[in-house]
Design an enzyme around this catalytic site. Structure first.
Site, mmCIF file in Angstrom:
data_model
loop_
_atom_site.group_PDB
_atom_site.id
_atom_site.type_symbol
_atom_site.label_atom_id
_atom_site.label_comp_id
_atom_site.label_asym_id
_atom_site.label_seq_id
_atom_site.Cartn_x
_atom_site.Cartn_y
_atom_site.Cartn_z
ATOM 1 N N CYS A 241 -16.914 4.587 -2.411
ATOM 2 C CA CYS A 241 -18.059 4.438 -3.328
ATOM 3 C C CYS A 241 -18.580 5.789 -3.805
ATOM 4 O O CYS A 241 -19.005 5.945 -4.945
ATOM 5 C CB CYS A 241 -19.193 3.680 -2.653
ATOM 6 S SG CYS A 241 -18.761 1.990 -2.254
ATOM 7 N N CYS B 201 18.537 7.276 0.954
ATOM 8 C CA CYS B 201 19.554 6.304 1.365
ATOM 9 C C CYS B 201 19.755 5.352 0.193
ATOM 10 O O CYS B 201 19.382 5.665 -0.935
ATOM 11 C CB CYS B 201 19.117 5.578 2.633
ATOM 12 S SG CYS B 201 17.632 4.593 2.403
#
Lengths: 368, 77
Positions: free
Chosen positions: A186, A328
């Site tokens: 906030c 990968c």
């Protein structure tokens, strides 16, 4: 019980004296006495919840007042729980108000939760939210979750079984805490004062429904609320089964909640452009963790080949490079490898994983 | 295949509610990859996908006119 005080809800069809007694016997802990906490505390006290605890270590500041409506201008500088407790006791002297002026941590949270039947999370940061979630899940304490962002809010009930005996918690939605700075709070993002008022009072409505067995509480549902167009969207939550919750207090104490959000930033998931920049400008070591039979075969001059099956042995060596990128096929094994490297090197090296892997950035890896 | 995309919080600032027409996307994993390619801002964020208001916990087939929601976590209080 003072029947006159509660007369307007006592005469409600389907509520009555039995429901009011359930409220009177209930022990509810409100964590965070801020924008959400203030209206939550006020309506719990007004409704006659017998014991209300509140946790907060903060003092009232001027910028709180537009939304934290338990506090006056003259309260600026005073401890929130002290001011709140005083006002709630004046409002309803028939109930017990317990102040816990402290910042919640994993060492005292169990003792604190023990004396309460239901917990309401109105905190303002992810560390506290994951800490509260995991402790409540471990103890199977009903948890009412309320959160706001900008003009929007979220509301859910965790650790309460539905009619099929299924219960869920926050990690079924978001298993891994966001990194520091990934989601603005906030103070950074701004907040319209009335929004936590709306979400906070909705959280109390759910709490009263749960305690008294009235209506249909938001069990295994996430309610999203948008103030700007006054719309609501409900999601059904199911168990994820892809995360580890601490399953004992000893396990729980091992987790570093202060740093679960902070250390997450030690290794970072990046895209192919960021990887190229690291290769050319930071002399990053790029490691392909796929097994040797996997296609496409990459240039071994550029990509060091260390299959996951050999990764443990590889970890015995010392790596000179300061920046390490792992990749990968799909960006899943490379995350596991990044975690292993992070365990070994901690903050001393910068570790990255290529998100989506080679299959996502096929054009980059296949170009000549 | 036509899909309806609904997004929330910060994500709605760069993915506005819209209908999209996609080809060669059959499941939520492929959709997620498509979204992250089209909106790279998603790459650094936590979010959850839901199809027809049910949270997705594993890859799931998509069908014509499915409504896909993209929900980020909120922490403010």
């Amino acid at each position: 019980m003072d029947q006159e005080r509660y007369s307007r809800q006592l005469i409600l069809k389907g509520f009555g004296i039995a429901a009011q007694e359930k409220l009177g016997n209930a022990r509810v802990l409100v964590i965070g006495a801020g924008g959400l906490g203030c209206p939550i505390l006020q309506y719990l006290a007004a409704a006659g919840v017998g014991k209300i605890g509140m946790v907060d270590d903060d003092i009232v500041s001027l910028s709180n007042l537009h939304r934290q409506i338990l506090f006056d201008t003259s309260d600026v500088g005073k401890p929130k729980v002290q001011v709140a407790a005083q006002k709630l006791r004046t409002m309803n002297p028939d109930i017990l108000i317990q102040e816990h002026r402290l910042r919640l941590n994993q060492h005292h949270i169990f003792d604190l939760l023990e004396s309460y039947d239901l917990i309401i999370d109105g905190t303002d940061n992810f560390e506290s939210r994951y800490l509260i979630n995991d402790a409540c899940a471990l103890l199977q304490k009903p948890l009412v979750f309320a959160a706001v962002s900008g003009f929007e809010g979220q509301l859910a009930i965790f650790n309460v079984e539905d009619k099929d005996g299924v219960a869920t918690n926050y990690r079924d939605l978001f298993p891994i805490p966001p990194k520091n700075g990934e989601v603005l709070n906030c103070a950074e993002n701004g907040i319209l004062g009335v929004l936590p008022g709306i979400i906070g009072t909705m959280a109390v409505a759910e709490t009263i429904k749960l305690i008294t067995g009235t209506g249909k509480p938001l069990i295994n549902k996430l309610l999203h609320y948008n103030l700007l167009n006054q719309s609501q969207y409900e999601l059904n939550i199911s168990p994820a089964g892809n995360y580890d919750l601490p399953n004992s207090k000893a396990d729980f104490l091992m987790i570093n909640y202060d740093q679960t959000c902070a250390t997450a930033s030690v290794f970072e998931e990046i895209d192919v452009a960021q990887m190229q920049r690291l290769q050319t400008q930071e002399a990053a070591l790029v490691i392909d963790v796929r097994e040797k039979h996997e296609f496409p075969i990459l240039d071994k001059e550029v990509y060091l080949q260390v299959p996951m099956s050999e990764f443990d042995a590889f970890l015995q060596n010392n790596i000179e490079a300061q920046n390490i990128v792992l990749l990968c096929q799909h960006g899943i094994r490379s995350v596991a490898a990044a975690e292993l490297l992070q365990e070994k090197y901690g903050n001393t090296k910068k570790i990255y994983s290529l998100k989506g892997g080679i299959s996502k950035w096929r054009n980059h890896f296949l170009k000549k | 295949m036509k899909l309806e995309i609904i997004s929330f919080g910060k994500i709605s600032e760069f993915i506005t509610g819209q209908e999209i027409e996609v080809s060669e996307i059959d499941n939520t994993d492929q959709l997620q990859q498509y979204l992250e390619t089209s909106f790279p801002q998603l790459l650094g964020m936590k979010y959850k996908l839901a199809v027809n208001q049910n949270i997705i916990q594993a890859n799931q087939q998509l069908t014509e006119n499915d409504q896909v929601a993209i929900m980020p976590p909120f922490s403010g209080g």
